[in-house]
Design an enzyme around this catalytic site. Sequence first.
Site, PDB file in Angstrom:
ATOM      1  N   LYS A 107       4.710   0.209 -51.234  1.00  0.00           N
ATOM      2  CA  LYS A 107       4.800  -0.716 -52.365  1.00  0.00           C
ATOM      3  C   LYS A 107       3.999  -0.141 -53.535  1.00  0.00           C
ATOM      4  CE  LYS A 107       4.358  -5.553 -53.710  1.00  0.00           C
ATOM      5  NZ  LYS A 107       4.172  -6.924 -53.219  1.00  0.00           N
ATOM      6  N   ASP A 119       7.911  -1.080 -63.970  1.00  0.00           N
ATOM      7  CA  ASP A 119       7.564   0.341 -63.883  1.00  0.00           C
ATOM      8  C   ASP A 119       7.494   0.855 -62.452  1.00  0.00           C
ATOM      9  OD1 ASP A 119       5.333  -0.945 -62.988  1.00  0.00           O
ATOM     10  OD2 ASP A 119       3.991  -0.228 -64.569  1.00  0.00           O
ATOM     11  N   GLY A 120       7.790  -0.014 -61.488  1.00  0.00           N
ATOM     12  CA  GLY A 120       7.783   0.430 -60.092  1.00  0.00           C
ATOM     13  C   GLY A 120       6.396   0.590 -59.503  1.00  0.00           C
ATOM     14  N   ASP A 246      14.003 -14.760 -52.639  1.00  0.00           N
ATOM     15  CA  ASP A 246      13.847 -13.329 -52.355  1.00  0.00           C
ATOM     16  C   ASP A 246      12.496 -13.036 -51.696  1.00  0.00           C
ATOM     17  OD1 ASP A 246      13.413 -14.144 -55.234  1.00  0.00           O
ATOM     18  OD2 ASP A 246      12.197 -12.321 -55.188  1.00  0.00           O
ATOM     19  N   ASP A 256       5.481 -10.678 -49.188  1.00  0.00           N
ATOM     20  CA  ASP A 256       5.282 -10.531 -50.631  1.00  0.00           C
ATOM     21  C   ASP A 256       4.115 -11.367 -51.158  1.00  0.00           C
ATOM     22  OD1 ASP A 256       7.380  -8.820 -50.474  1.00  0.00           O
ATOM     23  OD2 ASP A 256       8.568  -9.750 -52.060  1.00  0.00           O
TER      24      ASP A 256
HETATM   25  P1  AMP Z   1       7.786 -10.553 -56.835  1.00  0.00           P
HETATM   26  O1  AMP Z   1       7.524 -11.746 -57.695  1.00  0.00           O
HETATM   27  O2  AMP Z   1       6.596  -9.618 -56.743  1.00  0.00           O
HETATM   28  O3  AMP Z   1       8.302 -10.910 -55.486  1.00  0.00           O
HETATM   29  O4  AMP Z   1       8.901  -9.683 -57.583  1.00  0.00           O
HETATM   30  C1  AMP Z   1      10.160 -10.162 -57.963  1.00  0.00           C
HETATM   31  C2  AMP Z   1      11.084  -9.009 -58.247  1.00  0.00           C
HETATM   32  O5  AMP Z   1      10.564  -8.178 -59.289  1.00  0.00           O
HETATM   33  C3  AMP Z   1      11.323  -8.065 -57.066  1.00  0.00           C
HETATM   34  O6  AMP Z   1      12.631  -7.619 -57.138  1.00  0.00           O
HETATM   35  C4  AMP Z   1      10.338  -6.943 -57.342  1.00  0.00           C
HETATM   36  O7  AMP Z   1      10.720  -5.740 -56.730  1.00  0.00           O
HETATM   37  C5  AMP Z   1      10.399  -6.844 -58.851  1.00  0.00           C
HETATM   38  N1  AMP Z   1       9.167  -6.284 -59.437  1.00  0.00           N
HETATM   39  C6  AMP Z   1       7.959  -6.876 -59.504  1.00  0.00           C
HETATM   40  N2  AMP Z   1       7.066  -6.077 -60.096  1.00  0.00           N
HETATM   41  C7  AMP Z   1       7.707  -4.934 -60.426  1.00  0.00           C
HETATM   42  C8  AMP Z   1       7.348  -3.722 -61.071  1.00  0.00           C
HETATM   43  N3  AMP Z   1       6.113  -3.508 -61.509  1.00  0.00           N
HETATM   44  N4  AMP Z   1       8.307  -2.777 -61.233  1.00  0.00           N
HETATM   45  C9  AMP Z   1       9.547  -2.980 -60.802  1.00  0.00           C
HETATM   46  N5  AMP Z   1       9.963  -4.098 -60.194  1.00  0.00           N
HETATM   47  C10 AMP Z   1       9.067  -5.071 -60.010  1.00  0.00           C
HETATM   48 MG    MG Z   2       9.176 -10.284 -53.928  1.00  0.00          MG
END
Ligand code: AMP
Ligand code: MG
Length: 479
Positions: A107, A119-120, A246, A256
Site C-alpha cells: 500500500k 498519486d498512489g 469498497d 482499509d
Molecule cells: P479509501 O478512502 O482510502 O478507501 O480510498 C478510496 C479510493 O481512493 C480507493 O480506490 C483508493 O485506492 C483511492 N485512493 C486513496 N488515496 C489514494 C492515493 N493517494 N492515490 C491513488 N488512489 C488513492
Molecule cells: Mg479503500
Amino acid sequence: MKLNELKLSNPYLDLPAECHDRVTPSPLVKPHLIHANKDVAKLLDIDEEELQTEDFVKLINGEFTAEGSDTFAMCYAGHQFGHFVPRLGDGRAINIGTVNGLHMQLKGAGETKYSRSGDGRAVLRSSIREYLMSEAMHGLGIETTRALALIGSHHKVYRETWETGAIVLRVSPSWVRFGTFEYFAHKKRYAELEALADYAIAESYPHLMDEANKYLLFFTEVVGKTARLMAEWQAVGFQHGVMNTDNMSIHGLTIDYGPYAFLDDYDFENICNHTDQGGRYSFGNQPNIGHWNLQALMVALSPLVNSEKLEKVLDHYPRLYTQRYLYLMGEKLGLKNVTQEKDLDLFKHLLGMLQGLTVDYTVFFRTLSHYDGDRTALLKLGLYHKPMNDWLDSYDERLQEDAWSTKERQASMLKTNPKYVLKNYMLQEAIDAAQESDFKLVDDLFTIAQDPYSEHPEFERWAGVTPDVFKNEKLSCSS
Ligand code: AMP
Ligand code: MG
C-alpha cells in the site's frame, strides 16, 4: 525460508482481464525499515533473520522480485457515502503475490490504472496507523487484514504540506470487496460477475463450492460474517470511519484503516471522520450501515440469484447482529446465559449511563472487570455518583442469578475487556516521534497492540482516560 526461496502464486490473475491491471510498483526514495511483524513472517514461512536484510526492505519497497511474482492492482466500484462510483479500484495498492493463502499487497507503492487523481502514495502517518491498528484488531480477536512490515522513506509526498511516503506490506486471505461485485453488476458483465463469485467462494467459503445454491449460501455467509464483525466493533468501541462498500470485505474482515477511532468517552453519536458531516458513519450507525452495504451487495448479486431469496437472507441480519452483540456485551459484563428479554434493559441502561456521565468506554469495562462490590474506583470515573450507583444496583442484582464466584467472573472479564486500545492520541504521539525519526513508540504500541488484555506496567500511562484535549478528535479520509 529465505526471501530468495519464496514462491508466489497469483490466483486472482486467473479471473477475466477486467478484474485487474498489471502494474509495476514504483519504489520509494531511500527506504528504511520501521517495523516488521515476526508473527506474520511466520505465517508466510519467512525466516526471522530475513527481516533484517536489505532484500527485505526491497521486498516491501517493490524492488525485490520473488519467484512467481506478477504484480497487479484490483478493480472495483463502490458506494461512497451512499453515492455509487462506477470505478474505483486499488489506486495505491499493488498485489505482489500469494503465500500460504495470504495475498500480499503493497500500500503506497505508486500509481495504478485506478489512481484517478491520486498519486498512489501513502504518507508515514497513515501508514503507521494502518500498520499498528491492524495488529491491534488482531490482538483483540477481531477479524482483520494484517501487515508484514512498514517502511519509511525520504520520498516527498504532498498532502496539505510536504510529508514523506511510506509503504505497508499488508496481507489478507481475501481482498475482494462488496464493491468488486458492484463493479461487474453495474456494467452488466454477468460472466465476470459469476467468475468473481466462484473465485470468492473458493477463496473464502470453499465448503460451498459444490453446493447447488452456492451463490445464495455465499450471500448467507457474508451476511453472517458482516453481522458478526459489526457486533465486534460495537462491543469493543471501534469506529471504522469510512464504511463505503469498497471498504467492506467479502471475507468479513476489517479492511482499509483510515480515519478510524476507538471511542474515548462513550458517545453513541461520535463521528471520527471529519468529512462525514452528516454522521453517516457515526459509531452508533455502523450496524445499520453494515445492513445498508449488504443490501448493495445483494443488488449486485441479484443477476446470479433470485432476489426474493436474497432478501429473505438479508432479513436475518438484524437478528444475527443483535444475537452476537448481546453475547459480547454479556461477556464484557461477566454474565452467563444472556437473553434479550432478561438483559437488554441492563445493557441499554448501562450505555445511557456511560453516555450521560461521559465515561471512558474502555477504562469503564476494565475497571468493572476488577469489581468486587467496592464501588470506589468506578464512581471515580464519573462526576455524579447517582447514575452509576443506580446501574450498579441493577448489575449487582443480575450477578446474583449466575452461579459464578467473583474471582471467576473477574478472570473471565479481564480476558474480554482490553486494558489497552490504540486511541488516536496514542497513535499521534507515536507519529509525531516517528516524523522526527524516533520509532520507539511505534515499537511500544505494537507490543501492547499484540497483547491488549495483559498488564504492561511499563506502559501504564496508555491505560488511562484520554486527556481532555485529545478526546474525540476527527481525522480526514485518505492520506
Ligand atoms: P479509501 O478512502 O482510502 O478507501 O480510498 C478510496 C479510493 O481512493 C480507493 O480506490 C483508493 O485506492 C483511492 N485512493 C486513496 N488515496 C489514494 C492515493 N493517494 N492515490 C491513488 N488512489 C488513492
Ligand atoms: Mg479503500
